[in-house]
Structure formats: structure tokens, C-alpha cells
Design a protein around this motif. Structure first.
Motif, PDB file in Angstrom:
ATOM      1  N   TYR A 147      -6.471   4.531 -10.743  1.00 12.04           N
ATOM      2  CA  TYR A 147      -7.481   3.865  -9.927  1.00 12.04           C
ATOM      3  C   TYR A 147      -6.839   3.381  -8.634  1.00 12.04           C
ATOM      4  CZ  TYR A 147     -10.592   3.879 -13.951  1.00 12.04           C
ATOM      5  OH  TYR A 147     -11.392   4.267 -14.988  1.00 12.04           O
ATOM      6  N   TYR A 150      -8.712   0.208   1.660  1.00  9.61           N
ATOM      7  CA  TYR A 150      -8.981  -1.038   2.372  1.00  9.61           C
ATOM      8  C   TYR A 150      -8.860  -0.762   3.869  1.00  9.61           C
ATOM      9  CZ  TYR A 150      -8.775  -6.027   3.475  1.00  9.61           C
ATOM     10  OH  TYR A 150      -9.030  -7.283   3.965  1.00  9.61           O
ATOM     11  N   ASN A 175     -13.814  -2.404   1.699  1.00 13.27           N
ATOM     12  CA  ASN A 175     -12.949  -1.807   0.689  1.00 13.27           C
ATOM     13  C   ASN A 175     -13.780  -0.944  -0.252  1.00 13.27           C
ATOM     14  OD1 ASN A 175     -14.225  -3.958  -0.578  1.00 13.27           O
ATOM     15  ND2 ASN A 175     -12.549  -4.228  -2.024  1.00 13.27           N
ATOM     16  N   TYR A 176     -13.087  -0.072  -0.983  1.00 16.17           N
ATOM     17  CA  TYR A 176     -13.757   0.890  -1.857  1.00 16.17           C
ATOM     18  C   TYR A 176     -12.804   1.256  -2.984  1.00 16.17           C
ATOM     19  CZ  TYR A 176     -15.582   5.453  -3.396  1.00 16.17           C
ATOM     20  OH  TYR A 176     -16.043   6.496  -4.139  1.00 16.17           O
ATOM     21  N   HIS A 177     -13.328   1.338  -4.220  1.00 17.30           N
ATOM     22  CA  HIS A 177     -12.515   1.700  -5.380  1.00 17.30           C
ATOM     23  C   HIS A 177     -12.929   3.075  -5.884  1.00 17.30           C
ATOM     24  CE1 HIS A 177     -12.171  -2.731  -5.339  1.00 17.30           C
ATOM     25  NE2 HIS A 177     -10.939  -2.499  -5.803  1.00 17.30           N
ATOM     26  N   TYR A 178     -11.930   3.865  -6.254  1.00 16.68           N
ATOM     27  CA  TYR A 178     -12.236   5.209  -6.754  1.00 16.68           C
ATOM     28  C   TYR A 178     -11.174   5.618  -7.767  1.00 16.68           C
ATOM     29  CZ  TYR A 178      -8.537   6.794  -3.574  1.00 16.68           C
ATOM     30  OH  TYR A 178      -7.342   6.975  -2.934  1.00 16.68           O
ATOM     31  N   VAL A 209      -4.400   0.278  -8.120  1.00 18.79           N
ATOM     32  CA  VAL A 209      -4.896  -0.970  -8.700  1.00 18.79           C
ATOM     33  C   VAL A 209      -5.038  -0.852 -10.216  1.00 18.79           C
ATOM     34  CG1 VAL A 209      -6.071  -1.777  -6.626  1.00 18.79           C
ATOM     35  CG2 VAL A 209      -7.273  -0.248  -8.204  1.00 18.79           C
ATOM     36  N   TYR A 221       0.826  -1.199   0.000  1.00 19.55           N
ATOM     37  CA  TYR A 221       0.000   0.000   0.000  1.00 19.55           C
ATOM     38  C   TYR A 221       0.864   1.255   0.000  1.00 19.55           C
ATOM     39  CZ  TYR A 221      -4.296  -2.604   0.544  1.00 19.55           C
ATOM     40  OH  TYR A 221      -5.365  -3.418   0.312  1.00 19.55           O
ATOM     41  N   GLU A 245      -7.599   1.580  -4.534  1.00 22.90           N
ATOM     42  CA  GLU A 245      -8.471   0.842  -3.628  1.00 22.90           C
ATOM     43  C   GLU A 245      -8.184   1.292  -2.202  1.00 22.90           C
ATOM     44  OE1 GLU A 245      -9.667  -3.756  -2.832  1.00 22.90           O
ATOM     45  OE2 GLU A 245      -7.557  -3.244  -2.509  1.00 22.90           O
TER      46      GLU A 245
END
Length: 810
Positions: A237, A241, A223-226, A261, A145, A239
């Protein structure tokens, strides 16, 4: 003979590590499952059962094992006979297996797939494994990360554990990791700088301390993707976590890591695109296969030489109740007698005769027969070439059946439409013939009478006789045109149904007075049976124009078809009422020529007259009763005819209305005594000839007449005149600049004492019922139709002046 494996296309499972078998259910005499036979299994399945594969194939379960488990019998039966798949977990020793039971598409057979799941663990072992996984995740966060935070969600305090160079987060905090007091402030600033406007709200909602706490109270990790945008406009992009840390009554610690990601997403997108392409191709193939299959309700294959058939599919077992296989010739006889309509049975037998089929299809790939079933449905049976021998002689065919009931119904509908079109054409031809006769007859009379008048210019008696004959023919011609236009309007359905208030007694008085005069001229006794009539509610809301037209048509026919010396009786009786509605029965009975029973069925048809001689003996278009029926339908009324040839006719009309209020309509004085001499009236008319005629008729009755060429000039003249200057206004409807209806509305809306009370009378060539209703709605008191009649022109004004309340049209 092919093996079970080849028949079921199962060779692909031979070397699979997943255990797979196909079984055939064994049923008892009651149709209940008692055992099954292994028709196929691979080595992986035999290994689980600890048998040799050849020792299991084509052997029943009970021959290999002492007792069949009812649970397996139940799920096998549901898959094999009810097409219901099933998933379950089965434990053998310490091993856990996932078991999937599926239909094979062949009735009585099902498949079973067994996959090793995992070793069964105790609850303590499960918890320990989860802790180890969480610790492993935390251990792996640092190198993977780009940024890691420890956050206390109750207070929002945060600690930066890792922050890689060349990241947006590094640029945001710079050299001061404590520039923001709380993580929420940090997230807001990050969103303002690096998140697209359309994604900002969702980003902040997920990363807020309150939101993460709610989610982590229910789950251990989230988790969340943006998508993030750098200062130089590059998109990446990421993630986010988050996992729980220490949680107690006072603290709610979490670890939050962010990683890039891009590479994962790009690979996933590539994989997804390949999967989508493969899925689209598979879906397309399935759609093609399904579409072909849906074309036919029934498919079977036939061995011609063996006289044997086997059903492949049957999507309509309710109507095609056939056996699944057997001797075709015997089955055809049973099916034909049971379901094929009698008139098609001989053709059906000849078509399905296998002894002649190879010769009939010698040069054909397919032949077809259409036939009707006893239940009324239509089928199309088709034989399709499947196989020929080395000499080219047909040995095998496919039999396919399709329902063509909809197609046949469309064909019948088209035939019906053609028939109706022919009827319409015949009706139009009849219409043109009748109208040619009925219109030319009075025109011929008018022209001929004018020639007679020109021949005797000095004979005043002859001149008067000719003028009377011309007037009579002209009036008949007008009535004929009115009937044609009324019927056309009613047929089109383009009518106004707005209800207005009216006085029933006034309408009946006006209708019966005119008919009494007409009957008297023919020496027919016209009797209004007031003692038989009962009118409790005289003030009604409905369509008085239609009502008066309906009553006039019926009474006109009574007078026309009653010979001199005869009698006509009319009445009106209230037969039902409640607080809001009332129903009246209107009757007209005569002792005229009557109708035959056969003709009564066609009395309401257009141009119906019982004999051809009626057209010359009794003038009329033959549209009267047809118009009456259309009007009755528009009013929600019922009209019934009772008649006997030579004895007379009785017509009963039952019509519903709404109950009106008596204070809105007031009594009429004897309008015949109202003087009109010396009144000043204004005429609005754009046609000079019509203006001159109307001006002459009114001045002939002692009135002072002023003229306006259109509605705008009429409004201007009235507006500029003193109140009470004009006593009445006669208004044409169709005029340039401003039509009569709009001119009337403008006059009625003026703020002067006589704008609401001055009589405004329409005189228009618009004679339809909706035109009369529109005149009423616009504020006119009466509607007179052209050609103008002097008596009606004057009497309409007298009626208006004789009322204490204006603005009503009855």
C-alpha cells in the motif's frame, strides 16, 4: 443521603484535566431561566473559574458572580429542558476554549465540559504558521518518501528528485529518468505494470496532471492511497502526497511524493478492529438496554412504606399524563377516575392498593393487571419486586406499564375470525343441505319418471308425457348446476373483465323475447315499455355476457314470483352520457308476491328465500340475486330492490358502458326466414355421443354434416377444402391436440376469402361468462352451452347467416 456526585455517577470526572460541571437551572414563576446552581464540578473547572471547588458546589452562579450571561442561560435551558446539546467557543483573556453543553438525562439538569483549544493568533501569525508547516513538510519528504517528483502541471514536464532502489518506479525507468516525455505517460505505464485492473481507472484519474491541478486550485495539499503489485506478485500500500510549489500565470509547479504505508495501515487496521469490536459490544449492550426500555411506556419506583413514587421514564406522555412524583395513593385515585374505563376502575383500585400489596406479593416476584382506558387503548400494569426488608417483606417495587392495544386487537380479530369461520361452516352445511335437496329432487323425478315409462312401454301418450317431464327436470338440473358454478367463479374473483362491442337493442330483443314466451306459458303479461325507454346509444362497449345474465336473472325472478294473471313491466332508459361514456337504467317491475322489509336486507345473500315453503313452491337454488349482485359489482353497476309483501317488486339496475361505433356492428335480418336446408357444416367434437347428438340435430334440419375428432383435424379439413365448401363450423372447446379456441384462431388467420366470414359456433360444456368472452376473442360468432338444444343450435346458425358482418358475439 448520597451526594450529588454519587447520585449522578460523576466520580469519574474528579481527577480529569478537562473542566467539567453539572448545573441545575433556576426558573422564575413564568418558567424562564434566571440562574443556575453548581451541583457538581471538578478541580479543573474550579481552576478556570478561579474559585475553590467547595466554594462553588451547591452555590448559584449569581451568588458567585454579579451577573448571569443570557447566552449561557439560553443554552443551559435548551440542554436541561429541551434535550438539545450545544457546542461553542469561548474566549477568556488570550485563551480559546471549546465548550460542550449536554443533557444529563434528568430534567432541569445539564452538563458543561470545557477544553483548552489554542492561543488566539493574528491572521499574519496564522499565515506564517501555514508557511512554516509547508516548509517543514517539504523538508521531511526526502527521507520519508521513496520517490519524489517536481511536476509542472500545465505542460506535464517532470523531474525526478528522489527514487529509492528496489521500488516499482525504479524498475520502470531503469537508468534513464527521462524515458517518458510527460508525467501522464509515466503514470499510464506505471498503472499498466503495477496496478490492478479494477483500480487502474481511479489511479490514472487521480494522478493525471489535469486532475491534480483542479484539486490543488482548491486546496494546498492532497493525498491518495492505492495498492501496488510488484512483478513477483507482492502487494503493497502506498500514499501519494502532493503540495503546491510555485504557482503563477505561466507555471503550476507541485511536489509529488510517494511513500509505503503498509506498517501504518496494518496498525490502523488492528486499531480499527479493536475499536469495531468495542463498538459492537457497546452497541449490543445499548441495543439490549434499549430493547428492554422500549418494552414499557412507563416506569416508576415505589416506596410502599412511605406511600411515595418517582417516575423513571415515560415514553408516552401524551396518553400517560402523570405527575413525576408524589403520594401514590392520592395520585392513583386521580389517575383512575380520569383515564381508566369505568368497568375496570374497581379492579384497578384493588390492584394498586399498597396496603395489601406486600401480602399479595409475599410469594410472588411480579403481579400483573390488564385494563382498558377511556380512550379505548389497553394497558398492562405490572408490579415487579425491587427490595424486601430483613424479614422478607416487600418494601419497594417497580411499576411498569405497557400498551397492549395491538395484542387485544389481534385477540378480538381472532375471535372475529373464529365467529366468521363458524358462520362459513354453517353456510357450507346449509349449502350442502340445500344442494342435496335441490339436486336430488329433479334426479328423483327423472328416475321415477323412467320407471313409470318402463311400466307403460306401449302407451305412446304416457311415453311422451314422461319424456316431457324428464326434459323439464333435466333443464332445471342444468340451471341449478350453472348457478352453483357461476357463484363459485364470481366468489373466487377469477374472471375476465375484457370489454367487447355489442348492440344493446339486439341484446334486449333476445332477452325479452325469451322471457315473453316464458311468461306467456305461465299466463303472466310481460310488457316491454318502449314508450318509457330512451336508447340514444345502442352500440356499446362492455360485457354483454354479464349484462344478459343479469337481466335474465332479474326477469326470471319476476316471472317465477308473479302469479298467473299478473303482469311484469321492463324498460331501459339512458340517464347520462358524455363523449365517451353512457349510463343506462334497466328496470323490472312486477305485481307478484313481493318481499318483506326485513328480508330485503338479506335478498342478495346466498340461498336466501323468505320462507321454507318457497323452496318447494318456487323452484330455484336461492343463488339468483346473489349472482346478480356479484355481476353488478364486477360491472361497476348499482342494483336496488324496492318491494312490499303481497304488492310486488321493482328492481332498478344502473350500469355504465363505453360508447361503441355503429359501423362495427350492422343490422340483423329476420333470421327465422334464413334457410338452412342443404348447407354443409363441419362438426369438431371429441366425444362420440355428443358428436352423434349434434349430427342428428343438424341433419334433422336438412343439413349435410361432416365430422372431425379434434381441433387439428377440423383445421386440416377446412384448409384442404375449396373456398366456400363449408357453410358453417360447430366447434367444441375442450379437445385433444388442439382446442376449439386455438383452432378458430388458425382458421381466421388463413389467407382465403371464406376464413374470415364462415360462421364458427362454439358448443361447449364451459358455461362461465369468461368462457363465452374467450370464444368471442378467439373469433367465434356464437357460444352455445351443453346440453345442446336443437332449436338453439339451428337458430344460432341462422342468426350468423343473417348478418352482413360476422365475428360478433352478442
Amino acid at each position: 443521603m448520597p451526594s450529588n456526585s454519587e447520585q449522578l455517577n460523576l466520580n469519574i470526572f474528579d481527577y480529569s484535566t478537562t473542566a467539567y460541571t453539572v448545573v441545575e437551572l433556576v426558573l422564575d414563576s413564568d418558567g424562564q431561566p434566571v440562574d443556575w446552581i453548581y451541583r457538581y464540578c471538578n478541580q479543573a473547572f474550579a481552576d478556570i473559574k478561579e474559585f475553590r471547588m467547595d466554594a462553588m458546589l451547591d452555590h448559584s452562579f449569581l451568588s458567585l458572580f454579579p451577573k448571569a450571561d443570557e447566552k449561557w442561560l439560553r443554552v443551559y435551558y435548551q440542554a436541561a429542558y429541551e434535550n438539545k446539546p450545544c457546542e461553542m467557543i469561548s474566549t477568556i483573556g488570550e485563551e480559546k476554549y471549546y465548550v460542550t453543553i449536554m443533557p444529563t438525562g434528568k430534567r432541569g439538569f445539564c452538563s458543561c465540559m470545557i477544553q483548552l483549544a489554542a492561543k488566539i493568533k493574528t491572521p499574519d501569525e496564522e499565515e506564517k504558521e501555514q508557511l512554516e508547516k509547508r516548509r517543514y513538510i517539504l523538508d521531511k519528504l526526502s527521507p520519508e518518501y521513496v520517490s519524489i517528483y517536481r511536476i509542472e502541471l500545465n505542460s506535464g514536464k517532470y523531474q525526478i528528485l528522489r527514487l529509492a532502489d528496489n521500488t516499482n518506479a525504479k524498475k520502470l525507468v531503469g537508468d534513464n529518468p527521462h524515458v517518458f516525455a510527460t508525467f501522464d505517460e509515466y503514470a499510464v505505464q506505471y498503472a499498466d505494470s503495477f496496478i490492478l485492473d479494477e483500480d487502474r481507472e481511479e489511479f490514472l484519474d487521480w494522478l493525471s496532471c489535469e486532475s491534480m491541478k483542479k484539486k490543488l486550485q482548491r486546496e494546498d495539499r492532497i493525498n491518495y492511497h492505492y495498492q501496488s503489485v510488484s512483478k513477483d506478485g507482492k502487494y503493497s500500500y502506498f500514499e501519494a502526497y502532493a503540495v503546491k510549489g510555485q504557482v503563477d500565470d505561466d507555471n503550476f509547479d507541485i511536489f509529488l511524493g510517494f511513500r509505503n504505508v503498509d506498517s501504518i495501515l496494518y496498525k490502523e487496521k488492528a486499531i480499527q478492529e479493536k475499536l469495531k469490536k468495542a463498538l459492537d459490544e457497546t452497541r449490543l449492550n445499548n441495543e439490549i438496554i434499549s430493547a428492554i426500555a422500549k418494552t414499557y411506556q412507563y416506569v416508576s419506583r415505589i416506596d410502599i412504606q412511605a406511600d411515595y413514587f418517582e417516575e423513571i421514564s415515560n415514553r408516552d406522555e401524551e396518553h400517560l399524563e402523570f405527575i413525576k412524583s408524589g403520594k401514590l395513593s392520592e395520585n392513583n385515585k386521580k389517575v383512575c377516575r380520569a383515564v381508566v374505563a369505568e368497568e375496570y376502575q374497581e379492579a384497578f383500585f384493588k390492584f394498586v392498593d399498597l396496603t395489601t400489596l406486600p401480602d399479595r406479593m409475599k410469594d410472588e416476584e411480579t403481579i400483573v393487571l390488564e385494563y382498558r382506558m377511556k380512550d379505548g387503548n389497553w394497558h398492562r400494569l405490572r408490579f415487579v419486586e425491587k427490595k424486601r426488608d430483613e424479614n422478607g417483606r416487600l418494601t419497594h417495587v417497580l411499576c411498569v406499564i405497557r400498551s397492549i392495544s395491538d395484542t387485544k386487537r389481534r385477540e378480538q380479530s381472532l375471535l372475529y375470525e373464529v365467529d366468521e369461520a363458524k358462520k362459513d361452516a354453517a353456510l357450507k352445511t346449509r349449502f350442502l343441505s340445500n344442494m342435496s335437496h335441490d339436486i336430488r329432487t329433479p334426479i328423483n323425478g327423472i328416475i321415477g319418471t323412467l320407471e313409470v315409462a318402463n311400466h307403460y312401454p306401449e302407451d305412446l301418450k304416457m311415453q311422451q308425457k314422461c319424456r316431457n317431464q324428464i326434459m323439464e327436470s333435466s333443464r332445471y338440473l342444468v340451471s341449478l348446476v350453472n348457478d352453483i358454478l357461476d357463484m363459485s367463479k364470481l366468489e373466487s374473483g377469477d374472471v375476465i373483465t375484457e370489454d367487447i362491442s355489442f348492440d344493446l337493442t339486439d341484446l334486449l330483443n333476445r332477452t325479452n323475447t325469451g322471457k315473453q314466451t316464458q311468461a306467456a306459458d305461465k299466463k303472466v303479461d310481460y310488457v316491454v315499455e318502449w314508450d318509457r325507454s330512451e336508447i340514444k346509444h345502442r352500440f356499446l362497449i362492455g360485457n354483454p355476457v354479464y349484462l344478459e345474465r343479469l337481466l335474465t336473472i332479474i326477469s326470471n325472478n319476476a316471472v317465477k314470483f308473479t302469479n298467473p294473471g299478473g303482469s311484469i313491466h321492463v324498460w331501459c332508459n339512458e340517464i347520462y352520457s358524455d363523449s365517451e361514456h353512457v349510463t343506462y337504467e334497466f328496470g323490472c317491475s312486477d305485481n307478484g308476491i313481493g318481499m318483506s322489509e326485513d328480508f330485503i336486507e338479506h335478498a342478495f345473500d346466498m340461498f336466501s328465500q323468505e320462507s321454507q315453503s318457497s323452496r318447494s313452491r318456487y323452484e330455484g337454488s336461492g343463488l339468483g340475486l346473489a349472482i346478480a349482485k356479484k355481476i353488478a359489482d364486477r360491472m361497476g353497476a348499482k342494483i336496488e330492490i324496492k318491494s312490499k309483501k303481497g304488492l310486488g317488486t321493482t328492481v332498478i339496475m344502473t350500469i355504465p358502458f363505453r360508447i361503441g361505433e355503429s359501423d362495427k356492428i350492422e343490422e340483423t335480418v329476420n333470421y327465422k326466414e334464413v334457410p338452412v336446408e342443404g348447407l354443409r357444416v363441419l362438426i369438431a367434437e371429441d366425444n362420440e355421443l355428443n358428436m352423434e347428438l349434434a349430427k342428428f340435430m343438424l341433419e334433422d334440419n336438412g343439413m349435410c354434416v361432416e365430422c372431425a375428432s379434434d381441433g387439428a383435424e377440423a383445421v386440416k379439413r377446412f384448409e384442404e377444402s375449396a373456398p366456400g365448401y363449408y357453410d358453417a363450423i360447430y366447434m367444441d372447446i375442450m379437445m385433444p391436440n388442439l382446442n376449439g379456441w386455438d383452432a378458430t384462431r388458425k382458421i381466421r388467420s388463413m389467407k382465403r376469402p371464406d376464413s374470415a366470414t364462415i360462421p364458427i359456433i362454439a358448443m361447449s360444456a364451459n358455461a362461465f361468462a369468461e368462457d363465452i368472452i374467450n370464444s368471442c376473442i378467439s373469433g367465434m360468432n356464437r357460444h352455445l352451452t351443453k346440453p345442446l338444444d336443437q332449436a338453439k343450435l339451428v337458430n344460432a346458425l341462422k342468426e350468423c347467416l343473417g348478418r352482413t358482418v360476422h365475428g360478433e358475439i352478442l
